[in-house]
Design a protein around this motif. Structure first.
Motif, PDB file in Angstrom:
ATOM      1  N   ASP A 193      46.380  29.266  57.477  1.00  0.00           N
ATOM      2  CA  ASP A 193      46.807  28.045  56.771  1.00  0.00           C
ATOM      3  C   ASP A 193      45.892  27.810  55.580  1.00  0.00           C
ATOM      4  O   ASP A 193      44.703  28.076  55.641  1.00  0.00           O
ATOM      5  N   GLY A 194      46.449  27.268  54.536  1.00  0.00           N
ATOM      6  CA  GLY A 194      45.627  26.918  53.372  1.00  0.00           C
ATOM      7  C   GLY A 194      45.535  28.029  52.340  1.00  0.00           C
ATOM      8  O   GLY A 194      44.981  27.844  51.265  1.00  0.00           O
ATOM      9  N   ALA A 195      46.083  29.210  52.663  1.00  0.00           N
ATOM     10  CA  ALA A 195      45.985  30.346  51.735  1.00  0.00           C
ATOM     11  C   ALA A 195      46.740  30.064  50.436  1.00  0.00           C
ATOM     12  O   ALA A 195      46.244  30.363  49.345  1.00  0.00           O
ATOM     13  N   THR A 196      47.905  29.449  50.543  1.00  0.00           N
ATOM     14  CA  THR A 196      48.718  29.181  49.349  1.00  0.00           C
ATOM     15  C   THR A 196      48.017  28.176  48.444  1.00  0.00           C
ATOM     16  O   THR A 196      47.957  28.357  47.231  1.00  0.00           O
ATOM     17  N   GLN A 197      47.446  27.121  49.063  1.00  0.00           N
ATOM     18  CA  GLN A 197      46.725  26.109  48.257  1.00  0.00           C
ATOM     19  C   GLN A 197      45.536  26.747  47.534  1.00  0.00           C
ATOM     20  O   GLN A 197      45.292  26.465  46.365  1.00  0.00           O
ATOM     21  N   LEU A 198      44.816  27.609  48.265  1.00  0.00           N
ATOM     22  CA  LEU A 198      43.637  28.266  47.673  1.00  0.00           C
ATOM     23  C   LEU A 198      44.070  29.179  46.524  1.00  0.00           C
ATOM     24  O   LEU A 198      43.432  29.212  45.465  1.00  0.00           O
ATOM     25  N   PHE A 199      45.158  29.889  46.724  1.00  0.00           N
ATOM     26  CA  PHE A 199      45.701  30.781  45.700  1.00  0.00           C
ATOM     27  C   PHE A 199      46.052  29.977  44.441  1.00  0.00           C
ATOM     28  O   PHE A 199      45.703  30.359  43.319  1.00  0.00           O
ATOM     29  N   GLN A 200      46.701  28.824  44.638  1.00  0.00           N
ATOM     30  CA  GLN A 200      47.057  27.983  43.489  1.00  0.00           C
ATOM     31  C   GLN A 200      45.823  27.406  42.812  1.00  0.00           C
ATOM     32  O   GLN A 200      45.745  27.339  41.586  1.00  0.00           O
ATOM     33  N   ALA A 201      44.825  27.018  43.635  1.00  0.00           N
ATOM     34  CA  ALA A 201      43.575  26.478  43.074  1.00  0.00           C
ATOM     35  C   ALA A 201      42.887  27.528  42.205  1.00  0.00           C
ATOM     36  O   ALA A 201      42.394  27.234  41.115  1.00  0.00           O
ATOM     37  N   LEU A 202      42.895  28.768  42.679  1.00  0.00           N
ATOM     38  CA  LEU A 202      42.307  29.863  41.900  1.00  0.00           C
ATOM     39  C   LEU A 202      43.028  30.028  40.573  1.00  0.00           C
ATOM     40  O   LEU A 202      42.396  30.194  39.532  1.00  0.00           O
ATOM     41  N   GLN A 203      44.352  29.977  40.624  1.00  0.00           N
ATOM     42  CA  GLN A 203      45.131  30.103  39.385  1.00  0.00           C
ATOM     43  C   GLN A 203      44.793  28.972  38.412  1.00  0.00           C
ATOM     44  O   GLN A 203      44.671  29.198  37.216  1.00  0.00           O
ATOM     45  N   ASP A 204      44.595  27.765  38.951  1.00  0.00           N
ATOM     46  CA  ASP A 204      44.247  26.617  38.097  1.00  0.00           C
ATOM     47  C   ASP A 204      42.886  26.815  37.452  1.00  0.00           C
ATOM     48  O   ASP A 204      42.704  26.566  36.274  1.00  0.00           O
ATOM     49  N   PHE A 205      41.902  27.272  38.252  1.00  0.00           N
ATOM     50  CA  PHE A 205      40.539  27.406  37.730  1.00  0.00           C
ATOM     51  C   PHE A 205      40.405  28.561  36.757  1.00  0.00           C
ATOM     52  O   PHE A 205      39.755  28.471  35.740  1.00  0.00           O
ATOM     53  N   ILE A 206      41.018  29.685  37.129  1.00  0.00           N
ATOM     54  CA  ILE A 206      40.826  30.887  36.322  1.00  0.00           C
ATOM     55  C   ILE A 206      41.821  30.926  35.170  1.00  0.00           C
ATOM     56  O   ILE A 206      41.544  31.470  34.115  1.00  0.00           O
ATOM     57  N   GLY A 207      42.968  30.314  35.393  1.00  0.00           N
ATOM     58  CA  GLY A 207      43.979  30.309  34.337  1.00  0.00           C
ATOM     59  C   GLY A 207      44.775  31.588  34.380  1.00  0.00           C
ATOM     60  O   GLY A 207      44.226  32.675  34.482  1.00  0.00           O
TER      61      GLY A 207
END
Length: 305
Positions: A193-207
């Motif tokens: 659980d939480g993998a999708t949120q983390l993946f999206q957070a990474l995309q937000d931070f890294i761009g």
């Protein structure tokens, strides 16, 4: 050196012996480096880092097998934070990597011995041993402890940063400068659980507009995304091989600086041990007659005359 022919053939006993020399016998290590140095610097080094518990060992086990399918010959150096009590590696058993060892991947645990950011001189020399033995790529696994992640990018040609959805501070970690060093970012244990949120957070931070950075989801347990990771790494290896000469020059510059500073530190340490003026200045500092900075400035001038 009787060791060299067996080392060239990639014999495990010879590799193990040579790496032990690099770790424990500076005098012999220098002799060995003299023999193999000219042939070093050609393999691509992949650094895999991230917090403890991100599942790096299981991931590397699967990844090694996929890289072999792509006709590559990987080896793994696992840099362990050193146990301060025994000086040995506290993550010494590489139980989770047994499958890849069985298929011929060479895996070695190496203690960091408290070197800056847990990347030791012996790691550089062990890389040379593995290069001489014909391995390419060489994967360095390091536990994210303080500076380790940033330091690994000085040695690796490709840096893979691993996260796990259950590492509570992973979003904080992402913010802490680690986003500048990765070529590939992994959300490992992506079945949790939480993998999708983390993946999206990474995309937000890294761009997502940065073409260089790749963000992938992997699960060693379910063997998902590993094939994709392996082919991405093979593709990156081709690119990095072209720039290898330039990156090698920069790396050797920083290694030479490290060795000089280390030599100077040892020299000064010996001088302090023998110095009478050190004792007298120390006494003045202890008696509050002079502050430590002033004392250190005066002593330093004496030492580097």
């Amino acid at each position: 050196m009787a060791l060299l022919p067996d080392l060239k053939k990639g014999k495990r006993g010879a590799i193990a012996k040579a790496i032990s020399i690099m770790e424990n016998d500076p005098k012999e290590a220098r002799k060995l480096i003299k023999k193999i140095y000219k042939l070093s610097g050609k393999s691509v080094v992949i650094g895999i880092t991230g917090p403890a518990g991100a599942g790096k060992s299981s991931l590397i086990n699967r990844l090694s097998m996929e890289l072999k399918k792509l006709k590559l010959k990987p080896a793994v150096l696992a840099v362990d934070p050193t146990s301060h009590v025994t000086g040995g590696a506290i993550l010494g058993d590489r139980v989770r990597m047994t499958e890849s060892t069985d298929t011929g991947t060479y895996i070695r645990s190496i203690a960091s011995r408290g070197a800056t950011g847990a990347i030791a001189h012996s790691v550089r020399n062990s890389l040379r041993v593995l290069e001489y033995a014909g391995f390419n790529p060489i994967i360095i696994e390091s536990v994210g402890a303080g500076q380790t992640e940033v330091d690994i990018s000085k040695i690796a040609d490709i840096t893979v940063v691993t996260f796990n959805p259950h590492t509570g501070d992973s979003i904080q970690t992402i913010k802490a400068g680690i986003t500048e060093i990765g070529d590939i970012y992994l959300v490992n244990k992506s079945d949790l659980d939480g993998a999708t949120q983390l993946f999206q957070a990474l995309q937000d931070f890294i761009g997502t507009d940065e073409e260089e950075a790749v963000i992938l989801k992997t699960s060693a347990k379910k063997n998902k995304g590993i094939k994709e990771l392996a082919s991405k790494l093979k593709e990156l290896m081709k690119q990095k091989s072209k720039d290898k000469k330039t990156s090698e020059k920069t790396r050797l510059e920083s290694e030479l600086e490290d060795i000089i500073l280390n030599n100077v530190r040892q020299e000064i340490s010996t001088m302090i041990g023998k110095s009478k003026s050190f004792s007298s200045y120390l006494k003045k500092v202890q008696e509050k007659k002079i502050d430590p900075f002033e004392a250190a400035d005066k002593l330093t001038k004496n030492f580097i005359k």
